[in-house]
Design a protein around this motif. Structure first.
Motif, mmCIF file in Angstrom:
data_model
loop_
_atom_site.group_PDB
_atom_site.id
_atom_site.type_symbol
_atom_site.label_atom_id
_atom_site.label_comp_id
_atom_site.label_asym_id
_atom_site.label_seq_id
_atom_site.Cartn_x
_atom_site.Cartn_y
_atom_site.Cartn_z
ATOM 1 N N GLY A 23 0.758 -1.238 0.000
ATOM 2 C CA GLY A 23 0.000 0.000 0.000
ATOM 3 C C GLY A 23 0.791 1.292 0.000
ATOM 4 O O GLY A 23 0.202 2.355 -0.059
ATOM 5 N N VAL A 24 2.141 1.256 0.056
ATOM 6 C CA VAL A 24 2.936 2.484 0.033
ATOM 7 C C VAL A 24 3.456 2.709 -1.385
ATOM 8 O O VAL A 24 4.159 1.864 -1.934
ATOM 9 C CB VAL A 24 4.106 2.424 1.033
ATOM 10 N N LEU A 25 3.123 3.847 -1.967
ATOM 11 C CA LEU A 25 3.581 4.179 -3.315
ATOM 12 C C LEU A 25 4.835 5.044 -3.301
ATOM 13 O O LEU A 25 5.707 4.876 -4.156
ATOM 14 C CB LEU A 25 2.466 4.903 -4.074
ATOM 15 N N ALA A 26 4.925 5.976 -2.363
ATOM 16 C CA ALA A 26 6.066 6.895 -2.307
ATOM 17 C C ALA A 26 6.458 7.134 -0.849
ATOM 18 O O ALA A 26 5.591 7.227 0.028
ATOM 19 C CB ALA A 26 5.722 8.220 -2.991
ATOM 20 N N ARG A 45 16.321 -1.305 -4.661
ATOM 21 C CA ARG A 45 15.981 -2.702 -4.906
ATOM 22 C C ARG A 45 15.070 -2.843 -6.129
ATOM 23 O O ARG A 45 14.489 -1.874 -6.608
ATOM 24 C CB ARG A 45 15.292 -3.296 -3.662
ATOM 25 N N GLU A 46 14.969 -4.082 -6.589
ATOM 26 C CA GLU A 46 14.033 -4.365 -7.670
ATOM 27 C C GLU A 46 12.632 -3.952 -7.221
ATOM 28 O O GLU A 46 12.261 -4.095 -6.072
ATOM 29 C CB GLU A 46 14.043 -5.860 -8.012
ATOM 30 N N SER A 47 11.859 -3.458 -8.164
ATOM 31 C CA SER A 47 10.513 -2.930 -7.915
ATOM 32 C C SER A 47 10.558 -1.598 -7.179
ATOM 33 O O SER A 47 9.585 -1.209 -6.547
ATOM 34 C CB SER A 47 9.638 -3.923 -7.136
ATOM 35 N N GLN A 48 11.711 -0.879 -7.267
ATOM 36 C CA GLN A 48 11.825 0.452 -6.666
ATOM 37 C C GLN A 48 12.499 1.413 -7.640
ATOM 38 O O GLN A 48 13.226 1.006 -8.559
ATOM 39 C CB GLN A 48 12.651 0.413 -5.372
ATOM 40 N N VAL A 49 12.268 2.698 -7.405
ATOM 41 C CA VAL A 49 12.958 3.780 -8.100
ATOM 42 C C VAL A 49 13.221 4.866 -7.070
ATOM 43 O O VAL A 49 12.369 5.130 -6.212
ATOM 44 C CB VAL A 49 12.119 4.346 -9.271
ATOM 45 N N ALA A 50 14.420 5.483 -7.122
ATOM 46 C CA ALA A 50 14.757 6.576 -6.208
ATOM 47 C C ALA A 50 14.855 7.881 -6.995
ATOM 48 O O ALA A 50 15.441 7.921 -8.082
ATOM 49 C CB ALA A 50 16.066 6.301 -5.489
ATOM 50 N N VAL A 51 14.300 8.939 -6.433
ATOM 51 C CA VAL A 51 14.308 10.257 -7.071
ATOM 52 C C VAL A 51 14.985 11.247 -6.138
ATOM 53 O O VAL A 51 14.612 11.350 -4.962
ATOM 54 C CB VAL A 51 12.881 10.729 -7.395
ATOM 55 N N SER A 93 18.707 18.787 -0.085
ATOM 56 C CA SER A 93 18.309 17.733 -1.015
ATOM 57 C C SER A 93 17.457 16.698 -0.305
ATOM 58 O O SER A 93 17.654 16.421 0.880
ATOM 59 C CB SER A 93 19.547 17.053 -1.615
ATOM 60 N N ASP A 94 16.530 16.122 -1.041
ATOM 61 C CA ASP A 94 15.669 15.068 -0.508
ATOM 62 C C ASP A 94 15.724 13.854 -1.422
ATOM 63 O O ASP A 94 15.930 13.979 -2.640
ATOM 64 C CB ASP A 94 14.215 15.551 -0.406
ATOM 65 N N VAL A 95 15.514 12.688 -0.837
ATOM 66 C CA VAL A 95 15.477 11.438 -1.590
ATOM 67 C C VAL A 95 14.107 10.811 -1.397
ATOM 68 O O VAL A 95 13.661 10.603 -0.262
ATOM 69 C CB VAL A 95 16.577 10.461 -1.119
ATOM 70 N N TYR A 96 13.455 10.488 -2.502
ATOM 71 C CA TYR A 96 12.142 9.843 -2.470
ATOM 72 C C TYR A 96 12.249 8.472 -3.129
ATOM 73 O O TYR A 96 12.818 8.341 -4.221
ATOM 74 C CB TYR A 96 11.103 10.679 -3.212
ATOM 75 N N PHE A 97 11.704 7.478 -2.469
ATOM 76 C CA PHE A 97 11.618 6.138 -3.037
ATOM 77 C C PHE A 97 10.192 5.892 -3.523
ATOM 78 O O PHE A 97 9.217 6.284 -2.863
ATOM 79 C CB PHE A 97 11.985 5.077 -1.998
ATOM 80 N N PHE A 98 10.087 5.204 -4.669
ATOM 81 C CA PHE A 98 8.786 4.871 -5.238
ATOM 82 C C PHE A 98 8.707 3.366 -5.491
ATOM 83 O O PHE A 98 9.670 2.763 -5.990
ATOM 84 C CB PHE A 98 8.557 5.621 -6.558
ATOM 85 N N SER A 99 7.583 2.780 -5.144
ATOM 86 C CA SER A 99 7.352 1.362 -5.422
ATOM 87 C C SER A 99 6.820 1.225 -6.845
ATOM 88 O O SER A 99 5.824 1.856 -7.206
ATOM 89 C CB SER A 99 6.344 0.787 -4.429
ATOM 90 N N THR A 100 7.482 0.398 -7.654
ATOM 91 C CA THR A 100 7.072 0.221 -9.050
ATOM 92 C C THR A 100 6.397 -1.132 -9.291
ATOM 93 O O THR A 100 6.120 -1.479 -10.432
ATOM 94 C CB THR A 100 8.285 0.347 -9.986
ATOM 95 N N ARG A 101 6.153 -1.883 -8.232
ATOM 96 C CA ARG A 101 5.481 -3.170 -8.421
ATOM 97 C C ARG A 101 3.981 -2.950 -8.618
ATOM 98 O O ARG A 101 3.449 -1.885 -8.302
ATOM 99 C CB ARG A 101 5.727 -4.096 -7.231
#
Length: 347
Positions: A23-26, A45-51, A93-101
């Motif tokens: 349930g967590v997207l970002a 990790r796999e199924s993730q993207v960092a911005v 600066s900030d780092v955001y992780f996104f779930s891509t699954r």
């Protein structure tokens, strides 16, 4: 010693995210009173993207893998370059992780019937429900359009908006298909495909991909469903009017029996209608059948006969009503009123 503790507090060596559950997207990496150290490790990790966002703008997007962060790979200034400002860097600066699954088993459904044009019924009010699955494919677009600077953005936060997109395009999907409602209910896979194609562009606008849509049920409101059931019944008996009247009577008997058990006052009215209607219906069925076989003259005779009742038919109906009264289904007053009405047909 206090100075060294302060310095250690400021630098981050490893940046990573392990999803706490569904349930967590970002998710924003906590940066309060800290900065990223030169040469720090970023693990995606796999199924993730960092911005990475620097001074409010997206600086870079990192896919799955281990990345070493330097001033060459990341356009940010760390505290190492700001000793003269007593560690108060003007850059943040900030780092955001996104779930891509895939976010699976998301539900959609009509809260109110949707009015649609139909080839057979003219206009119908349709109900439908099912589920769908989607995922984040453009983290930068999703960040700028949806999640923004929030510390966490979940599937629940987005649920209402996405379901609204699904419902908004039901009419488009049905219209583009050209499939009548009766066939639509039997072609739910095709309906789901058309609904996905109609809705996918709205998901793409916010950085999402609509991977799949399923339709679990398509139905009409109760009042239209009854008409549909009657139409199906007529289709089953074809042009045989006798069989059609038998079908109608069979449909009415369970309702009559249910009312008789309840003892309601409406039962008597139903019984009267049934007693007179069965006899009249049989006569009409016979006359119409003869008309179909005998041509125009016989059809005219059948139409004339259907407008009245012969003496023997009246007596047969009275006997049926008397039997209903004897069983307690009709009251004396109701029997007398119907008896008077039928006797007038003899004169």
């Amino acid at each position: 010693m206090a100075l060294m503790d302060f310095i250690k507090k400021q630098f981050i060596d490893i940046i990573e995210w392990v999803e706490p559950g569904d349930g967590v997207l970002a998710w924003r990496y906590p940066m309060t009173d800290r900065e990223i150290q030169q040469g720090a490790s970023l693990t995606v990790r796999e199924s993730q993207v960092a911005v990475f966002v620097d001074e409010g703008q997206v600086a870079d997007v990192f896919g799955p893998g281990r990345h070493t962060l330097t001033t060459q790979t990341l356009p940010v200034l760390t505290y190492l370059k700001n000793w003269d400002k007593l560690f108060e860097s003007p850059f943040k600066s900030d780092v955001y992780f996104f779930s891509t699954r895939q976010q699976i088993d998301q539900r959609w459904g009509t809260t109110q019937p949707v009015t649609l044009r139909d080839k057979d019924f003219g206009a119908v009010r349709l109900r439908a429900f099912g589920n769908y699955a989607y995922r984040v494919v453009d983290a930068k677009k999703f960040h700028t359009e949806i999640s923004g600077t929030r510390a966490e953005y979940t599937v629940a936060d987005l649920d209402g908006q996405l379901r609204a997109h699904m419902l908004q395009h039901i009419s488009d999907a049905v219209a583009s298909s050209g499939i009548p409602f009766l066939d639509l209910a039997a072609n739910q896979v095709e309906f789901a495909k058309l609904l996905r194609e109609a809705t996918a562009p709205e998901f793409d606008k916010i950085g999402l991909a609509l991977d799949s849509v399923t339709v679990q049920n398509v139905s009409l409101p109760d009042e239209l469903q009854k008409l549909l059931d009657q139409r199906i019944g007529m289709g089953m008996v074809g042009n045989d009017m006798g069989k059609f009247m038998q079908y109608q009577t069979a449909q009415a008997i369970p309702k009559l029996a249910e009312g008789a058990g309840a003892g309601g006052s409406s039962v008597a009215g139903d019984a009267i209608g049934l007693g007179a209607g069965v006899a009249l219906g049989q006569v009409m069925a016979q006359n119409l059948a003869q008309g179909l076989q005998g041509g125009g003259l016989a059809a005219a005779q059948a139409a004339a006969a259907a407008t009245g009742m012969k003496p023997d038919e009246v007596m047969a109906t009275l006997e049926k009503l008397a039997d209903l009264k004897a069983k307690g289904i009709l009251t004396d007053d109701e029997f007398s009123a119907k008896k008077a009405e039928l006797l007038k047909k003899l004169f």
